[in-house]
Design an enzyme around this catalytic site. Structure first.
Site, PDB file in Angstrom:
ATOM      1  N   GLN A  60      64.176 -18.386  34.053  1.00 34.98           N
ATOM      2  CA  GLN A  60      64.673 -19.546  35.291  1.00 34.98           C
ATOM      3  C   GLN A  60      65.500 -20.291  34.918  1.00 34.98           C
ATOM      4  O   GLN A  60      66.210 -20.978  35.759  1.00 34.98           O
ATOM      5  CB  GLN A  60      63.303 -19.739  36.153  1.00 34.98           C
ATOM      6  CG  GLN A  60      62.950 -18.117  36.975  1.00 34.98           C
ATOM      7  CD  GLN A  60      61.491 -18.660  37.756  1.00 34.98           C
ATOM      8  OE1 GLN A  60      60.444 -18.610  37.126  1.00 34.98           O
ATOM      9  NE2 GLN A  60      61.906 -18.819  39.025  1.00 34.98           N
ATOM     10  N   HIS A 154      56.521 -14.407  31.302  1.00 35.57           N
ATOM     11  CA  HIS A 154      56.708 -14.824  32.565  1.00 35.57           C
ATOM     12  C   HIS A 154      57.648 -13.724  33.296  1.00 35.57           C
ATOM     13  O   HIS A 154      58.721 -14.165  33.459  1.00 35.57           O
ATOM     14  CB  HIS A 154      57.200 -16.305  32.768  1.00 35.57           C
ATOM     15  CG  HIS A 154      57.396 -16.945  34.114  1.00 35.57           C
ATOM     16  ND1 HIS A 154      56.560 -18.081  34.176  1.00 35.57           N
ATOM     17  CD2 HIS A 154      57.570 -16.501  35.362  1.00 35.57           C
ATOM     18  CE1 HIS A 154      56.440 -18.431  35.559  1.00 35.57           C
ATOM     19  NE2 HIS A 154      57.225 -17.670  36.166  1.00 35.57           N
ATOM     20  N   ASN A 198      51.923 -14.353  33.554  1.00 34.91           N
ATOM     21  CA  ASN A 198      52.159 -15.121  34.728  1.00 34.91           C
ATOM     22  C   ASN A 198      52.188 -14.005  35.930  1.00 34.91           C
ATOM     23  O   ASN A 198      52.855 -13.250  35.951  1.00 34.91           O
ATOM     24  CB  ASN A 198      53.730 -15.725  34.742  1.00 34.91           C
ATOM     25  CG  ASN A 198      53.749 -16.559  36.195  1.00 34.91           C
ATOM     26  OD1 ASN A 198      53.235 -17.570  36.230  1.00 34.91           O
ATOM     27  ND2 ASN A 198      54.615 -15.714  37.114  1.00 34.91           N
ATOM     28  N   GLU A 199      51.042 -14.395  36.731  1.00 40.86           N
ATOM     29  CA  GLU A 199      50.992 -13.606  38.128  1.00 40.86           C
ATOM     30  C   GLU A 199      51.130 -12.042  38.314  1.00 40.86           C
ATOM     31  O   GLU A 199      52.047 -11.324  38.558  1.00 40.86           O
ATOM     32  CB  GLU A 199      52.026 -14.157  39.174  1.00 40.86           C
ATOM     33  CG  GLU A 199      51.675 -15.833  39.385  1.00 40.86           C
ATOM     34  CD  GLU A 199      52.800 -16.148  40.644  1.00 40.86           C
ATOM     35  OE1 GLU A 199      53.720 -15.411  40.871  1.00 40.86           O
ATOM     36  OE2 GLU A 199      52.529 -17.109  41.249  1.00 40.86           O
TER      37      GLU A 199
HETATM   38  C1  BGC Z   1      56.533 -17.696  40.255  1.00 43.36           C
HETATM   39  C2  BGC Z   1      57.791 -18.656  39.866  1.00 43.36           C
HETATM   40  C3  BGC Z   1      58.376 -18.619  40.944  1.00 43.36           C
HETATM   41  C4  BGC Z   1      57.681 -19.363  42.008  1.00 43.36           C
HETATM   42  C5  BGC Z   1      58.356 -19.693  43.411  1.00 43.36           C
HETATM   43  C6  BGC Z   1      56.021 -17.914  41.294  1.00 43.36           C
HETATM   44  O1  BGC Z   1      55.282 -16.907  41.834  1.00 43.36           O
HETATM   45  O2  BGC Z   1      55.633 -17.730  38.894  1.00 43.36           O
HETATM   46  O3  BGC Z   1      58.579 -17.816  38.766  1.00 43.36           O
HETATM   47  O4  BGC Z   1      59.819 -19.386  41.002  1.00 43.36           O
HETATM   48  O5  BGC Z   1      56.361 -18.760  42.243  1.00 43.36           O
HETATM   49  O6  BGC Z   1      58.582 -18.561  44.220  1.00 43.36           O
END
Ligand code: BGC
Length: 448
Positions: A60, A154, A198-199
């Protein structure tokens, strides 16, 4: 809570000229600035090692992540992305400035991601230069007295990995584990906290939104096109793969990655971060319970023995009979169409701590807005809700805001502004927003 006087003077200081493009000087320590931001005088004093941070992810902000799966799908026609990531924030070159900004704001933590696609651009070909780059970032954090939090993955993966079927193929887990071990060896000892993923539950969560569900066939088409483009039979991107096809493999990848990293760094605190909304039941019939079982419960079990759980919260969902309901008419919406609802943070932290029994690190929390006064309000209200939970005795180890920079917001490209710091899209000049100073004042006081 920062008291009213402090808040007023932070804002006055900000409006006295902080929002001009002075960030390079600011980062270098040359600007007049931060002494003028008084420390908060009220609120609960937090543990001395509380982490106060801002986050980015490699894809990002770095720019030019050409060997990633996302770079391929960003260049399809049609594409789910309104524009490609391109140079992003040019953080691949400007990372020193980013780290200096975090430091000067008074935060003590920088969360950043390492990009597998740069470190292993082709299967089995390792870039020593990329590993040295991330090692240099860790060294710079140490020099600045910052405690970095490293994200090993990520969302993005190397395009060759997507071409092998990504997380949908059990045998591919080996590739990720090798990458983690290689990176852990190269990164050295300059970090004490890391996230494997990440998530990994995000797609499952998003599928409860009608729009996202409706887009699923489009994503499948994109994956088929992407496969053609890179000359493989298949292509599987993290965010567009069916959750049920990847869950077991990602869970095993997480556990094996922890073992691999701990074999090199037994002392590092490891976990993963979850996308957690404050899931509320709509009046009448609600599928909330079914949603929890699908989106969260399996991951709560996966993290049961981790050192901590990363909680990432942006707002609430009101769950109707079959799906999340659209926010009601008239409520304040953010740039991503979510309801402005900062109080979600306290609720999610309390919930995840209770459900997992693990210490909590807030690894993301923030709001997409071009009106920075709303970000300040969001931070105040989110932290107030967190303060209550800490007062109840929940073990919260830190608060990391998303994001340090206005960056490439995936399928919204550059139209959603989560940054504490603005980035000029042509010159990449960084401009500190008042909200950054506001968060910094909490961090310096270590009180909420
Ligand atoms: C993610 C980020 C994203 C942020 C805002 C999260 O789900 O880890 O990569 O930019 O939310 O949408």
């Amino acid at each position: 809570m920062i008291d009213a006087m402090t808040r007023r003077s932070v804002l006055q200081t900000a409006s006295a000229g902080f929002a001009t493009a002075f960030s390079a000087d600011f980062a270098a320590g040359a600007a007049p600035a931060l002494a003028a931001v008084p420390a908060a005088k009220s609120g609960r004093v937090l543990r001395p090692d509380f982490l106060w941070g801002a986050a980015t992810s490699g894809h990002q902000v770095e720019g030019g992540n050409v060997n990633s799966d996302s770079w391929v799908t960003e260049h399809l026609t049609p594409s789910a992305f309104p524009e490609p990531s391109g140079d992003a924030c040019d953080s691949w070159n400007r990372w020193r400035e980013d780290i200096a900004l975090v430091k000067r704001l008074g935060l003590n933590t920088y969360r950043f991601g390492i990009e597998w696609a740069r470190i292993e651009p082709e299967r089995g070909e390792w870039s020593m230069a990329a590993l040295a780059h991330y090692r240099a970032m860790l060294d710079a954090c140490a020099e600045a007295g910052l405690k970095p939090l490293v994200t090993y993955s990520h969302f993005t993966v190397p395009r060759w990995f997507a071409g092998l079927g990504g997380w949908e193929v059990a045998a591919n887990v080996d590739h990720f584990v090798r990458f983690c071990e290689m990176a852990a060896r190269a990164l050295g000892t300059g970090y004490a906290h890391a996230l494997t993923f990440n998530e990994p539950n995000l797609t499952a969560q998003l599928l409860w939104q009608r729009d996202f569900k409706a887009a699923a066939p489009f994503f499948a088409m994109g994956n088929a096109e992407a496969a053609k483009r890179i000359g493989t039979e298949r292509f599987s991107s993290t965010l567009t793969a069916p959750p049920e096809a990847v869950f077991a493999n990602m869970a095993s990848a997480h556990h094996r990655a922890i073992a691999a990293i701990k074999s090199v760094r037994p002392d590092v605190q490891l976990g993963l971060s979850l996308a957690v909304a404050d899931e509320q039941a709509a009046p009448g019939e609600s599928a909330r319970a079914a949603k929890i079982v699908q989106v969260y419960q399996p991951w709560f079990e996966v993290v049961a023995r981790d050192d901590f759980v990363g909680v990432q919260t942006y707002g609430r969902n009101v769950v109707g009979r079959e799906a999340d309901l659209a926010p009601p008419e008239g409520v304040e919406l953010t740039e991503t169409g979510m309801e402005f609802y900062p109080e979600a943070l306290g609720a999610t932290v309390r919930w995840v701590a209770g459900a997992t029994g693990r210490p909590i690190l807030v690894t993301e929390n923030g709001v997409a807005t071009s009106d920075d006064t709303r970000r300040i309000a969001y931070i105040d209200r989110a932290l107030a809700s967190l303060a209550k939970v800490i007062a109840e005795g929940v073990d919260v180890r830190g608060y990391v805001h998303w994001s340090l920079l206005d960056n490439f917001e995936w399928n919204r490209a550059y139209t959603a502004h989560f940054g504490l710091v603005a980035v000029d899209r042509t010159t990449f000049a960084r401009t500190v927003k008042p909200s950054a100073l506001h968060l910094g004042a909490y961090a310096r006081a270590n009180r909420i």
